[in-house]
Design an enzyme around this catalytic site. Structure first.
Site, PDB file in Angstrom:
ATOM      1  CG  HIS A 418      -0.315   0.027   2.486  1.00 60.78           C
ATOM      2  ND1 HIS A 418       0.178   1.220   3.094  1.00 60.78           N
ATOM      3  CD2 HIS A 418       0.087  -1.076   3.395  1.00 60.78           C
ATOM      4  CE1 HIS A 418       0.877   0.708   4.151  1.00 60.78           C
ATOM      5  NE2 HIS A 418       0.518  -0.354   4.502  1.00 60.78           N
ATOM      6  CB  CYS A 439       2.010  -3.384   5.163  1.00 58.03           C
ATOM      7  SG  CYS A 439       0.512  -4.301   5.572  1.00 58.03           S
TER       8      CYS A 439
END
Length: 463
Positions: A418, A439
């Site tokens: 992301h 992430c």
């Protein structure tokens, strides 16, 4: 002449009287030369004939032999046999013509083969008498029927029937009665052994063997990632059995085990992979969510159904997981590469480098509370715009809700790619002190490009 005539007339009168007397006598007696089996019942009344037959038959002795050796002797009386001669004797008696009595002295009437229906012997009585001469079936070897058997390495085969020496009581009765009718006082019981009911050439056995040959000769080929795997006939034979109604059934548990060996050989799920990276050359990638295997439950049922159909077939197996293709390479030439060591991410499409960018991965192990990115082979399973990421910040211990513009999740623990507009820079050793919860933080401008390029199902290789 007159004297001669008188004498002839007297003779005729005497003969007529004698003939008439014979008619009267034989109106209540069996005619001369009448025998019932071996019993002479000539000139006897019906009750007298019945009594004589019963007395003589009960007194008849029977010697039992087996293969020529005498085992013992008993009488019909010992058998408590029921001698039911009334009906046949009455019928015979009533069928006689008393006016033909004289002919009985010049011919004979024999009633043979009538004891079969007249002498009734109870099984229990016969067994008891036979036991007294050592012929107890419980001590003798039973015949065995032919049957179909299976052995590893041999497959299905017919096990021949075997002969025993247990006695067929009905056959023993027939031997006794036949001997009495023929006047033979010996019986050889090796003629009365019970025979197998099912032999190797029985129709049921042959039909079943033909069905087995049909089923086990079926050629079933699985095209597994470009590899043609034909199931061996010995495996099919091993899986095949028959239920209580002789219906063929294939053991899906055994098929399931066999598919496990195919997965060990061909499947990529939970497998380590060798990967040619951009900066490090050939590396080993840990297992992740990327990968495929044969769906053993579904495929076991399908193989069983295919084999029962008995038709040759080549098909792909039923696959579970991601990345399955005919080449067997579930990464292929289109993928996202995440190099944790160098904090770089690359996107290749059909082997061509389309995008590269520095990133920030999970908090490094140098931090007091590390949350490193878990390496492995994954694949993008969703694309989402304007998502909100939620979780617990392991370093601060508080819940968070983080909006992002682009979200590409790739594993089942919450890891994904992301944009991260809160990061002032990317790459280098930033992840050691400002890393993520696992992430892949990506520069916003680059993330927008990547989001448009990749598709759901694209492999993500993290190492």
């Amino acid at each position: 002449m007159k004297k001669t005539f008188i004498i002839s007339l007297v003779t005729l009168v005497i003969l007529g009287v004698a003939y008439s007397a014979g008619i009267g006598f034989y109106a209540e007696k069996f005619q001369a030369n009448t025998t019932f089996g071996t019993v002479d019942i000539s000139n006897l009344s019906l009750p007298e004939a019945q009594a004589k037959i019963e007395d003589e038959l009960n007194a008849e002795s029977i010697t039992v032999k087996e293969n020529g050796q005498v085992l013992g002797t008993f009488t019909v009386g010992d058998l408590n046999g029921q001698i039911n001669t009334e009906d046949v004797l009455t019928s015979t008696y009533n069928s006689q013509n008393p006016t033909e009595w004289l002919g009985g002295y010049f011919s004979s009437v024999e009633y043979d083969n009538v004891l079969m229906n007249s002498l009734q012997i109870d099984d229990a009585d016969l067994s008891a008498v036979l036991s007294e001469v050592g012929l107890n079936n419980t001590d003798r070897e039973a015949a065995t029927d032919a049957y179909i058997d299976y052995q590893d390495g041999r497959g299905y085969f017919v096990q021949d029937a075997t002969n025993g020496n247990q006695l067929d009581l009905e056959e023993v009765k027939d031997l006794i009665v036949t001997g009495l009718q023929d006047g033979v006082g010996e019986i050889e019981i090796n003629q009365a052994y019970l025979e197998p009911e099912v032999t190797a050439d029985s129709e049921d056995i042959q039909s079943l063997m033909n069905r087995i040959d049909e089923l086990t000769s079926t050629k079933l080929t699985l095209n597994i990632a470009g590899n043609e795997v034909t199931i061996p006939q010995e495996k099919i034979e091993e899986w095949l059995y028959f239920d209580g109604n002789n219906n063929p059934v294939f053991d899906q548990n055994l098929i399931y085990e066999y598919l496990g060996t195919l997965n060990e050989q061909y499947a990529t799920y939970m497998s380590y992979r060798t990967f040619n990276s951009t900066l490090q050359g050939q590396v080993t990638v840990d297992p992740g969510t990327l990968g495929w295997s044969i769906s053993r439950d579904e495929e076991s049922a399908q193989i069983a159904a295919d084999l029962l159909a008995g038709e040759d077939i080549t098909r792909d197996p039923i696959i579970a997981g991601t990345g399955y293709n005919s080449s067997g390479d579930d990464i292929g030439s289109t993928y996202v590469e995440v190099d944790l060591t160098n904090q770089m991410m690359y996107y290749y499409r059909d082997g061509a480098l389309m995008l590269e960018t520095p990133i920030v991965s999970g908090m490094g192990n140098n931090h007091a509370v590390p949350t490193p990115t878990i390496a492995g082979a994954y694949s993008i399973w969703n694309k989402e715009r304007d998502a909100t990421l939620v979780g617990v910040n392991q370093q601060r211990g508080n819940d968070y809700e983080q909006p992002v513009s682009y979200w590409l999740p790739f594993d089942d623990t919450g890891q994904g790619i992301h944009d991260a507009n809160w990061q002032s820079s990317f790459g280098g050793d930033i992840y050691q002190y400002a890393g993520s919860q696992g992430c892949i933080n990506t520069p916003p401008g680059v993330m927008a490009q990547l989001f448009e390029m990749v598709e759901v199902g694209t492999p993500v290789i993290v190492f």
